[in-house]
Design a protein around this motif. Structure first.
Motif, PDB file in Angstrom:
ATOM      1  N   ILE A 102       1.076  -1.286   0.402  1.00  0.00           N
ATOM      2  CA  ILE A 102       0.145  -0.043   0.227  1.00  0.00           C
ATOM      3  C   ILE A 102       1.420   1.822   0.235  1.00  0.00           C
ATOM      4  O   ILE A 102       1.835   1.629   0.886  1.00  0.00           O
ATOM      5  CB  ILE A 102      -1.353   0.366   1.390  1.00  0.00           C
ATOM      6  N   GLY A 103       0.183   2.597  -0.639  1.00  0.00           N
ATOM      7  CA  GLY A 103       1.462   2.491  -1.168  1.00  0.00           C
ATOM      8  C   GLY A 103       0.959   4.510  -0.660  1.00  0.00           C
ATOM      9  O   GLY A 103      -0.552   4.805  -0.615  1.00  0.00           O
ATOM     10  N   HIS A 104       2.262   4.913   0.281  1.00  0.00           N
ATOM     11  CA  HIS A 104       2.020   5.954   0.677  1.00  0.00           C
ATOM     12  C   HIS A 104       1.428   7.227   0.278  1.00  0.00           C
ATOM     13  O   HIS A 104       0.641   8.623   1.008  1.00  0.00           O
ATOM     14  CB  HIS A 104       3.472   6.660   1.576  1.00  0.00           C
ATOM     15  N   ASN A 105       2.304   7.509  -0.734  1.00  0.00           N
ATOM     16  CA  ASN A 105       1.479   8.823  -1.398  1.00  0.00           C
ATOM     17  C   ASN A 105       0.138   9.020  -1.635  1.00  0.00           C
ATOM     18  O   ASN A 105      -0.583   9.755  -1.968  1.00  0.00           O
ATOM     19  CB  ASN A 105       2.481   8.882  -2.968  1.00  0.00           C
ATOM     20  N   THR A 106      -0.157   7.582  -2.288  1.00  0.00           N
ATOM     21  CA  THR A 106      -1.319   7.263  -2.473  1.00  0.00           C
ATOM     22  C   THR A 106      -2.665   7.156  -1.383  1.00  0.00           C
ATOM     23  O   THR A 106      -3.710   8.816  -1.736  1.00  0.00           O
ATOM     24  CB  THR A 106      -1.709   5.794  -3.525  1.00  0.00           C
ATOM     25  N   VAL A 107      -1.966   7.087  -0.048  1.00  0.00           N
ATOM     26  CA  VAL A 107      -2.339   7.299   0.710  1.00  0.00           C
ATOM     27  C   VAL A 107      -2.920   8.773   0.978  1.00  0.00           C
ATOM     28  O   VAL A 107      -4.233   9.555   1.987  1.00  0.00           O
ATOM     29  CB  VAL A 107      -2.287   6.759   2.268  1.00  0.00           C
ATOM     30  N   ARG A 108      -2.017   9.362   1.286  1.00  0.00           N
ATOM     31  CA  ARG A 108      -1.874  10.808   1.752  1.00  0.00           C
ATOM     32  C   ARG A 108      -2.668  11.289   1.086  1.00  0.00           C
ATOM     33  O   ARG A 108      -3.068  12.798   1.128  1.00  0.00           O
ATOM     34  CB  ARG A 108       0.064  10.984   1.810  1.00  0.00           C
ATOM     35  N   LEU A 109      -1.996  11.394  -0.533  1.00  0.00           N
ATOM     36  CA  LEU A 109      -3.125  12.099  -2.018  1.00  0.00           C
ATOM     37  C   LEU A 109      -4.906  11.596  -1.405  1.00  0.00           C
ATOM     38  O   LEU A 109      -5.404  13.074  -1.618  1.00  0.00           O
ATOM     39  CB  LEU A 109      -2.457  11.657  -2.813  1.00  0.00           C
ATOM     40  N   LYS A 110      -5.201  10.801  -1.525  1.00  0.00           N
ATOM     41  CA  LYS A 110      -6.567  10.728  -0.890  1.00  0.00           C
ATOM     42  C   LYS A 110      -6.995  11.827   0.514  1.00  0.00           C
ATOM     43  O   LYS A 110      -7.822  11.618   0.612  1.00  0.00           O
ATOM     44  CB  LYS A 110      -6.372   9.611  -0.278  1.00  0.00           C
ATOM     45  N   VAL A 111      -5.994  11.595   1.288  1.00  0.00           N
ATOM     46  CA  VAL A 111      -6.880  12.305   3.024  1.00  0.00           C
ATOM     47  C   VAL A 111      -6.509  13.757   2.484  1.00  0.00           C
ATOM     48  O   VAL A 111      -7.927  14.392   2.091  1.00  0.00           O
ATOM     49  CB  VAL A 111      -5.897  11.410   3.612  1.00  0.00           C
TER      50      VAL A 111
END
Length: 528
Positions: free
Chosen positions: A134-143
């Motif tokens: 699971i990608g940190h950038n993906t998670v941060r971008l969503k939130v």
């Protein structure tokens, strides 16, 4: 009880039952690093059933290995196949290179909803196995979208919940891409708390570090710190020394990893066997200039004072890395004008009849991004030394990885690592340069990756393990892909089996799709 059932399973063959497949006349390199030995390999129901002397009459199908090496299928621990694997499920560039399992979701970029991602793959099937981070950038971008700030307590909690859900959905760990937006805006404590969540579910922390050039040692220290504080195994992605003034310092950087291991921290690395990297053109633009989305970035590019500041920082970066211009930066794929593919920024500047000056080339970089409407421009960067590549390869805790997606054949001028990574190690570094022996190379491609990502029944040729296998000729195996002509499959792999099913037969991909989704230790639910 399991052992008893397995013995019962094996004993059934004493009563005339046939194996699905037997590979005869091969030399087994089992993935442990032990010396090769002569043996036959029997496969039943997608598993290795027996290794030893096995009569051909005991098999429904027989493959004659012709004195070639029989080894576990290779596990590529660093890929980016979201989207491309659905479009091209045969994954020919990987299978022709001996790869039977892909670990994707690297560099902080992954599918947001892993269950939906896995379901999309299962619709039509796919040739290799797959596991995902699971990608940190993906998670941060969503939130937080592209916010250039620390998260609020609420946002941090939301990101942790997304990581937790991904781990329950089968992620094998958390990845970061700390040179990319928005990951570059995150401070260490934010990542530590997310890594703690991944650790709780048996995951790994894999990082494209914050710097791979002059500040590489600080970046290694941060990765190790995250592992220490989160109590999580660390995988440092595409380990390298990517700055001319510090070429030759790989012995020190490898020493930092080994010192962490002596401390009791589980840290390993991976690499691709090339002196060039590949990432986006935007990576050479200051990260602050890319904050808050494309419209804000374009506004900065078009404001004269801000553009001057951006250009100055870019030129400072060139000087710091002992470079006079951007001749090291070559376009792999430019969506706005494909005639630029394969040309360096310096060469494009010349082609356009502009002055041969670094500041003019820096302006050209910004113009290329503008004309592409901020779409990703893939590049190849020639930034490393052969000496450092070999030093890192000699380190026993280095895995082999491509950092590639599923190639679209004959499209663009991609980095050759997408086609030839494993064959290049076996041909150039094992056979020709003798940097490591073949048994060690296979270990780096099989059991070490399986151990790192906790793929318990993969990576070793052993009864009861999944029958992911490769058969190759170590005298002829070779990468055919080059920087000038990248679209060429590796040669020398006569057979590649995934879950007991031949996918490469007599050197040709047969179109079969026996791949499985491999779940992480935190998976909650029933695997399909």
């Amino acid at each position: 009880m399991k052992s008893f059932l397995y013995l019962l399973f094996l004993s059934s063959f004493a009563y005339g039952q046939s194996y699905d497949l037997v590979i005869k006349n091969g030399r087994v390199v089992d993935g442990t690093g032990n010396p090769w030995y002569y043996a036959d390999v029997a496969i039943q129901n997608g598993k290795v059933a027996r290794i030893g002397q096995i009569p051909a009459t005991d098999a429904r199908t027989v493959i004659d290995a012709k004195n070639q090496i029989i080894a576990p299928g290779f596990i590529d621990v660093h890929t980016h196949v979201e989207g491309s694997l659905q479009d091209r499920p045969g994954a020919e560039n990987f299978l022709y290179d001996g790869v039977t399992t892909l670990v994707t979701g690297n560099c902080g970029s992954s599918a947001t909803n892993l269950r939906l991602f896995y379901d999309s793959l299962r619709i039509n099937g796919f040739s290799p196995n797959l596991a995902s981070m699971i990608g940190h950038n993906t998670v941060r971008l969503k939130v937080m979208k592209m916010a250039f700030r620390e998260p609020t307590a609420k946002e941090q909690t939301e990101m942790e919940a997304l990581v937790e859900q991904a781990m329950k959905d089968g992620a094998v760990g958390l990845s970061t891409g700390l040179i990319y937006t928005p990951g570059t805006y995150a401070r260490t404590p934010e990542i530590v708390n997310l890594a703690k969540m991944a650790s709780r579910y048996g995951g790994v922390y894999a990082s494209h570090m914050r710097n791979e050039g002059q500040e590489v040692k600080k970046a290694i220290e941060e990765a190790i710190q995250i592992g220490r504080e989160a109590q999580i195994p660390v995988e440092i992605s595409h380990f390298k020394v990517a700055s001319k003034p510090i070429w030759g310092s790989s012995a020190e950087t490898v020493g930092m990893v080994e010192a962490a291991r002596r401390e009791g921290l589980d840290v390993t690395v991976d690499q691709y066997p090339y002196t060039a990297s590949s990432t986006s053109l935007s990576s050479i633009v200051p990260s602050w200039a890319l904050a808050d989305g494309d419209s804000a970035t374009l506004a900065r590019f078009r404001d004269p004072a801000t553009r001057t500041k951006i250009r100055k920082e870019m030129l400072d970066g060139l000087k710091k890395n002992d470079r006079k211009n951007y001749d090291y930066a070559v376009v792999a794929y430019y969506p706005a004008d494909t005639t630029f593919n394969g040309l360096s920024i310096t060469r494009i500047n010349q082609k356009l009849g502009r002055k041969a000056k670094a500041d003019v080339e820096a302006d050209l970089v910004l113009e290329l991004m503008e004309k592409a409407a901020m779409k990703r421009i893939q590049m190849v960067y020639h930034t490393m030394s052969e000496e450092d590549v070999a030093t890192i390869m000699r380190y026993p805790n280095t895995m082999v990885a491509s950092d590639a997606g599923v190639a679209r054949y004959q499209s663009g001028m991609p980095h050759p690592r997408g086609y030839g990574t494993n064959a290049r190690v076996l041909g150039r570094y094992v056979r020709e340069k003798k940097v490591i022996p073949v048994e060690e190379a296979v270990r780096r491609m099989s059991s070490l990756p399986a151990q790192r990502f906790k793929l318990d029944d993969r990576g070793i040729l052993r009864p009861g393990y999944a029958a992911d296998l490769v058969i190759f000729d170590e005298k002829t195996v070779s990468d055919q892909s080059t920087y000038e002509a990248p679209h060429a499959y590796s040669t020398g792999f006569s057979y590649v089996l995934v879950n007991g099913v031949p996918v490469i037969e007599n050197g040709k991909h047969n179109g079969k799709r026996p791949g499985q989704v491999l779940m992480g230790k935190g998976f909650v639910g029933k695997a399909e």
